[in-house]
Design an enzyme around this catalytic site. Structure first.
Site, PDB file in Angstrom:
ATOM      1  N   LYS A 193      61.011   5.728  48.241  1.00 21.59           N
ATOM      2  CA  LYS A 193      61.795   6.862  48.713  1.00 21.59           C
ATOM      3  C   LYS A 193      63.117   7.048  47.950  1.00 21.59           C
ATOM      4  O   LYS A 193      63.783   8.058  48.118  1.00 21.59           O
ATOM      5  CB  LYS A 193      62.076   6.753  50.216  1.00 21.59           C
ATOM      6  CG  LYS A 193      60.846   6.600  51.071  1.00 21.59           C
ATOM      7  CD  LYS A 193      59.700   7.538  50.717  1.00 21.59           C
ATOM      8  CE  LYS A 193      59.996   8.959  51.023  1.00 21.59           C
ATOM      9  NZ  LYS A 193      58.981   9.605  51.838  1.00 21.59           N
ATOM     10  N   SER A 236      52.463  -0.995  54.806  1.00 24.24           N
ATOM     11  CA  SER A 236      51.755   0.197  54.325  1.00 24.24           C
ATOM     12  C   SER A 236      51.045  -0.104  53.010  1.00 24.24           C
ATOM     13  O   SER A 236      49.990   0.464  52.722  1.00 24.24           O
ATOM     14  CB  SER A 236      52.695   1.406  54.198  1.00 24.24           C
ATOM     15  OG  SER A 236      53.576   1.277  53.104  1.00 24.24           O
TER      16      SER A 236
HETATM   17  C1  LIG Z   1      56.813   2.178  53.679  1.00 22.67           C
HETATM   18  C2  LIG Z   1      56.281   3.527  53.359  1.00 22.67           C
HETATM   19  N1  LIG Z   1      54.994   3.689  53.092  1.00 22.67           N
HETATM   20  C3  LIG Z   1      54.476   4.889  52.795  1.00 22.67           C
HETATM   21  C4  LIG Z   1      55.232   6.028  52.775  1.00 22.67           C
HETATM   22  C5  LIG Z   1      54.568   7.354  52.502  1.00 22.67           C
HETATM   23  O1  LIG Z   1      54.981   8.037  51.352  1.00 22.67           O
HETATM   24  P1  LIG Z   1      55.185   9.618  51.392  1.00 22.67           P
HETATM   25  O2  LIG Z   1      56.286   9.903  52.358  1.00 22.67           O
HETATM   26  O3  LIG Z   1      55.520  10.025  50.007  1.00 22.67           O
HETATM   27  O4  LIG Z   1      53.912  10.244  51.887  1.00 22.67           O
HETATM   28  C6  LIG Z   1      56.568   5.889  53.030  1.00 22.67           C
HETATM   29  C7  LIG Z   1      57.405   7.054  53.056  1.00 22.67           C
HETATM   30  O5  LIG Z   1      57.889   7.498  54.069  1.00 22.67           O
HETATM   31  C8  LIG Z   1      57.118   4.629  53.344  1.00 22.67           C
HETATM   32  O6  LIG Z   1      58.405   4.471  53.669  1.00 22.67           O
END
Ligand SMILES: Cc1ncc(COP(=O)(O)O)c(C=O)c1O
Lengths: 89, 342
Positions: free
Chosen positions: B71, B290
Site C-alpha cells: 500500500k 493474505s
Molecule cells: C495485507 C493486504 N493484503 C491484500 C491487500 C489487497 O490489495 P488491494 O487493496 O490492492 O486489492 C491489501 C490491501 O488493502 C493488504 O493490506
C-alpha cells in the site's frame, strides 16, 4: 417496572445528563458519536441526541439494541430527530 | 574569536556541498521516499523452491517497501495527487491498516495530520503503529450502520466525516474509488513484474481488497500479452484476513476492473493461515496471512507456467492473530491425542 412508566412520559419532561447535537452530520457519524458518549456515561445516565439524517431513525434504535441501552423516547420533527437514551445499568 | 569561528563554521557547512549524495547503486538515500519502488528499483521476487518445487512460482515481497506493505505505492500516488489541495486540511482514510500506515508516514513528512477509520477487529499491532505515527485512530465496528448494508463501518464513517458539516477540513483519499490506486500498480507493480520475468510471466495472482493491485497489474500485463492469466483471491464471509474482501459481505469497489480477471479462487482462513506458516517454516518467508491465501490459491491452479504471486506484507503485524491460531491448533492437537479417532 419503572422503565415502562418512564417510556410513556412526554419527552419534554424527560431529564438528561448529557446532550449531543449532530445536526449536519451524515450517518453513521451520529451513531459513532452517540456510541462514544454512551461509553463515557455512567450506567443509568441519559443522553439526549439531536440528528438531522433520517437514517438515524433506524440506526439509533439499532445502536441501543446492540448495546443493551434503553431508548426512552423518540421525536421525529421531519428535519430533525430527537432521541433520549438511558445507558444500560 | 569564538563567535567568529562558529560563524565561519556555519558558513562553510552552508555553502559546501554534502560529501555524500544519493546513490541507489550502494543503497544510499537522502530521503525515505526515495525507497519507494519503481521499475528501476523493484521489490524483489523470490522463487518458492521448496513449497512449490515442481513449479516456477515466484513471490513478490511487498513488505520490503519503506512503510512495510504494497500500500506504500497506493498511498504515495494518492497523496501526491492531493498535495496541492491540502493546505490547512487533514487527510482521512478508511483502511485495514496498511494504507493508513503508509499515508500517515508520508503525510507526516509534509506536516499533514491524518485521521484513520479502522475496523475494530484489526490487529492491535496495526492500531498501535498508527498511534506511534501520531495518527488519529477511530476504531469502527463493521455493523456501525446497521441499516446500510453491505456492512463496512470504517468506509461508511470516513465517507460521513468527509461529507458532513465541517467536512471541507478533510481530504478523503478514498482508496476504493481513487483511480490513483490503480495507476500506482499500472505504472509500477505491473512493469516491475514484466521486467523481472523478462516478459515470460504466464500468470499473476493477487487478492481482492481495494482491487487496486489486481486491476492495475492486470491491465498492464493484459496489454503486454492478453493470454497472461490474471487470478484473484477472495476470502470467505466473516474471514480474518485483513486487507482482503469477500464480496458476499462487502461492496465491490468502483475501481475493480472485472474485464482483466480470468479466474477467482476462494480460500478459507484455515488454509490461508496454515499456508502462511508453511512459508515461514519451509521458505524462511515471514509473510502476512493474505500472502498465505494468495500462495494457497496459486498452488490450487493447474500449473500455468511462470507465475508471480503478490505478498502484500509481512507477518509481524499479525503476531496477535497467529498467537490465537497457534493456541487453537495446539488445543485441537491435544484433544485429538486424548480422544483418538478410530
Ligand atoms: C495485507 C493486504 N493484503 C491484500 C491487500 C489487497 O490489495 P488491494 O487493496 O490492492 O486489492 C491489501 C490491501 O488493502 C493488504 O493490506
Amino acid at each position: 417496572m419503572t422503565n415502562n412508566n418512564e417510556r410513556t412520559k412526554m419527552p419534554d419532561t424527560l431529564t438528561h445528563d448529557e446532550s449531543l447535537d449532530t445536526s449536519g452530520f451524515l450517518c453513521p457519524l451520529p451513531v459513532y458519536q452517540a456510541g462514544q458518549v454512551l461509553i463515557r456515561l455512567a450506567p443509568g445516565q441519559v443522553l439526549r441526541l439531536v440528528t438531522t439524517d433520517r437514517g438515524s431513525l433506524q440506526d439509533i434504535p439499532a445502536l441501543a439494541r446492540q448495546r443493551g441501552d434503553e431508548l426512552l423516547a423518540v421525536e421525529d420533527h421531519g428535519a430533525t430527530q430527537l432521541f433520549w437514551i438511558r445507558k444500560n445499568a | 574569536m569564538r563567535v567568529f569561528s562558529f560563524l565561519e563554521h556555519t558558513m562553510t557547512t552552508l555553502f559546501e556541498p554534502p560529501i555524500l549524495k544519493t546513490d541507489p547503486q550502494v543503497r544510499r538515500f537522502e530521503d525515505v521516499r526515495q525507497l519507494l519502488p519503481d521499475v528501476e528499483q523493484p521489490t524483489p521476487i523470490v522463487r518458492l523452491g521448496r513449497l512449490a518445487a515442481a513449479r516456477e512460482l515466484y513471490l513478490k515481497l511487498e513488505w520490503l517497501n519503506p512503510f512495510g506493505s504494497i500500500k506504500d505505492r497506493t498511498a504515495a500516488y494518492m497523496l501526491s495527487e492531493l498535495l496541492p489541495e491540502m493546505e490547512g486540511r487533514r487527510l482521512i482514510e478508511a483502511s485495514s491498516g496498511n494504507t493508513a500506515l503508509a499515508l500517515a508516514a508520508l503525510a507526516n513528512l509534509e506536516d499533514i495530520p491524518v485521521t484513520v477509520t479502522i475496523p475494530d477487529g484489526a490487529p492491535i499491532e496495526k492500531r498501535v503503529l498508527l498511534r506511534m505515527l501520531g495518527a488519529e485512530v477511530l476504531e469502527t465496528p463493521d455493523d456501525l450502520c446497521p441499516v446500510d448494508l453491505p456492512a463496512d463501518g470504517a468506509i461508511a464513517l470516513a465517507r460521513a466525516i468527509a461529507g458532513s458539516r465541517g467536512g471541507e477540513a478533510y481530504a478523503w483519499t478514498d482508496q476504493y474509488s481513487n483511480r490513483a490506486n490503480v495507476r500506482a500498480h499500472y505504472e509500477t507493480t505491473g512493469p516491475e513484474v514484466w521486467r523481472q520475468t523478462q516478459g515470460q510471466v504466464r500468470a499473476f495472482v493477487a487478492g481482492f481488497g481495494t482491487c487496486g493491485t489486481i486491476s492495475g497489474v492486470g491491465r498492464f500485463l493484459k496489454e503486454q500479452d492478453p493470454s497472461i492469466r490474471i487470478v484473484a483471491v477472495e476470502p470467505n464471509p466473516g474471514h480474518r484476513l485483513p486487507g482482503l474482501k469477500s464480496f458476499a459481505e462487502a461492496k465491490q469497489p468502483e475501481i475493480l476492473d472485472q474485464s482483466v480477471i480470468d479466474q477467482v479462487v476462494r480460500i478459507d482462513d484455515e488454509t490461508a493461515y496454515s499456508t502462511t506458516l508453511s512459508l515461514f517454516r519451509q521458505e524462511g518467508l515471514m509473510v502476512g496471512p493474505s500472502t498465505g491465501a494468495i500462495v494457497a490459491a496459486s498452488l490450487a491452479l493447474d500449473d500455468p507456467g511462470l507465475t508471480v504471486a503478490i505478498s502484500p506484507d509481512s507477518g509481524f503485524k499479525y503476531a496477535s492473530y497467529f498467537a490465537q491460531f497457534l493456541d487453537d491448533q495446539q488445543q485441537r492437537k491435544d484433544e485429538d491425542a486424548r480422544h483418538p479417532h478410530p
